[in-house]
Design a protein around this motif. Structure first.
Motif, PDB file in Angstrom:
ATOM      1  N   ALA A 129       0.840  -1.201   0.000  1.00 39.48           N
ATOM      2  CA  ALA A 129       0.000   0.000   0.000  1.00 39.48           C
ATOM      3  C   ALA A 129       0.875   1.251   0.000  1.00 39.48           C
ATOM      4  O   ALA A 129       0.606   2.216  -0.730  1.00 39.48           O
ATOM      5  N   LEU A 130       1.929   1.213   0.798  1.00 38.83           N
ATOM      6  CA  LEU A 130       2.853   2.354   0.860  1.00 38.83           C
ATOM      7  C   LEU A 130       3.579   2.556  -0.469  1.00 38.83           C
ATOM      8  O   LEU A 130       3.687   3.686  -0.963  1.00 38.83           O
ATOM      9  N   VAL A 131       4.072   1.488  -1.060  1.00 35.14           N
ATOM     10  CA  VAL A 131       4.774   1.588  -2.349  1.00 35.14           C
ATOM     11  C   VAL A 131       3.820   2.098  -3.423  1.00 35.14           C
ATOM     12  O   VAL A 131       4.197   2.944  -4.250  1.00 35.14           O
ATOM     13  N   ALA A 132       2.590   1.628  -3.420  1.00 36.38           N
ATOM     14  CA  ALA A 132       1.607   2.091  -4.397  1.00 36.38           C
ATOM     15  C   ALA A 132       1.299   3.574  -4.193  1.00 36.38           C
ATOM     16  O   ALA A 132       1.160   4.323  -5.164  1.00 36.38           O
ATOM     17  N   ALA A 133       1.228   4.013  -2.941  1.00 32.80           N
ATOM     18  CA  ALA A 133       0.990   5.436  -2.661  1.00 32.80           C
ATOM     19  C   ALA A 133       2.171   6.278  -3.143  1.00 32.80           C
ATOM     20  O   ALA A 133       1.979   7.379  -3.672  1.00 32.80           O
ATOM     21  N   VAL A 134       3.371   5.753  -2.984  1.00 34.57           N
ATOM     22  CA  VAL A 134       4.563   6.457  -3.488  1.00 34.57           C
ATOM     23  C   VAL A 134       4.495   6.552  -5.014  1.00 34.57           C
ATOM     24  O   VAL A 134       4.785   7.610  -5.594  1.00 34.57           O
ATOM     25  N   ALA A 135       4.114   5.456  -5.677  1.00 39.29           N
ATOM     26  CA  ALA A 135       3.973   5.474  -7.133  1.00 39.29           C
ATOM     27  C   ALA A 135       2.937   6.511  -7.561  1.00 39.29           C
ATOM     28  O   ALA A 135       3.152   7.250  -8.528  1.00 39.29           O
ATOM     29  N   LEU A 136       1.846   6.588  -6.826  1.00 38.41           N
ATOM     30  CA  LEU A 136       0.808   7.573  -7.126  1.00 38.41           C
ATOM     31  C   LEU A 136       1.353   8.994  -7.000  1.00 38.41           C
ATOM     32  O   LEU A 136       1.171   9.824  -7.887  1.00 38.41           O
ATOM     33  N   ALA A 137       2.043   9.260  -5.915  1.00 35.32           N
ATOM     34  CA  ALA A 137       2.604  10.601  -5.699  1.00 35.32           C
ATOM     35  C   ALA A 137       3.632  10.945  -6.773  1.00 35.32           C
ATOM     36  O   ALA A 137       3.651  12.071  -7.288  1.00 35.32           O
ATOM     37  N   LEU A 138       4.471   9.983  -7.109  1.00 35.68           N
ATOM     38  CA  LEU A 138       5.496  10.231  -8.136  1.00 35.68           C
ATOM     39  C   LEU A 138       4.875  10.475  -9.513  1.00 35.68           C
ATOM     40  O   LEU A 138       5.328  11.336 -10.258  1.00 35.68           O
ATOM     41  N   ARG A 139       3.834   9.699  -9.850  1.00 34.27           N
ATOM     42  CA  ARG A 139       3.203   9.876 -11.164  1.00 34.27           C
ATOM     43  C   ARG A 139       2.503  11.212 -11.244  1.00 34.27           C
ATOM     44  O   ARG A 139       2.520  11.867 -12.287  1.00 34.27           O
ATOM     45  N   MET A 140       1.901  11.631 -10.148  1.00 32.37           N
ATOM     46  CA  MET A 140       1.222  12.929 -10.156  1.00 32.37           C
ATOM     47  C   MET A 140       2.224  14.072 -10.221  1.00 32.37           C
ATOM     48  O   MET A 140       1.937  15.121 -10.808  1.00 32.37           O
ATOM     49  N   ALA A 141       3.408  13.871  -9.640  1.00 27.37           N
ATOM     50  CA  ALA A 141       4.424  14.931  -9.620  1.00 27.37           C
ATOM     51  C   ALA A 141       5.212  15.000 -10.924  1.00 27.37           C
ATOM     52  O   ALA A 141       5.787  16.046 -11.241  1.00 27.37           O
ATOM     53  N   ALA A 142       5.241  13.899 -11.664  1.00 34.18           N
ATOM     54  CA  ALA A 142       6.079  13.859 -12.898  1.00 34.18           C
ATOM     55  C   ALA A 142       5.441  14.661 -14.024  1.00 34.18           C
ATOM     56  O   ALA A 142       4.300  14.873 -14.114  1.00 34.18           O
TER      57      ALA A 142
END
Length: 114
Positions: free
Chosen positions: A101-114
């Protein structure tokens, strides 16, 4: 940020693909964990399909930003649901679900920031 997303999404997609495969094959470790949290056997193919779709969406999200965001959000919600399922039955062996869940949340944050 894009390179970080590509790395995190790629690794998460590999884990999801492996988990989906093991779920479809009804691997004993996977089915034992699912039984522990009272997931009916009939749900296993559906849950495996969700994991596979998440893996595909994360990879496709490298080219289609909204798809990557949607996939990362969906995977995050899937594993938050898994954590809740473990807590509901007072099974505190939830580290893998919480970590994903944490890794997926990080992926979400990174994709939104990219």
């Amino acid at each position: 940020m894009f390179i970080a997303y590509a790395i995190v999404a790629g690794l998460l997609a590999l884990v999801l693909a492996a988990s989906a495969t093991l779920t479809l094959q009804r691997n004993e470790a996977v089915t034992a964990s699912m039984r522990k949290v009272r997931v009916p056997d009939a749900w296993l193919p559906r849950l495996a399909s969700l994991k596979a779709a998440g893996a595909i969406g994360l990879v496709a999200g490298l080219w289609v930003t909204p798809l990557g965001v949607a996939a990362a959000l969906g995977v995050t919600l899937y594993f938050i649901g898994a954590v809740i399922s473990h807590l509901r039955v007072k099974d505190f062996e939830l580290a893998p679900a919480a970590a994903l869940a944490l890794v997926a949340a990080v992926a979400l944050a990174l994709r939104m920031a990219a």
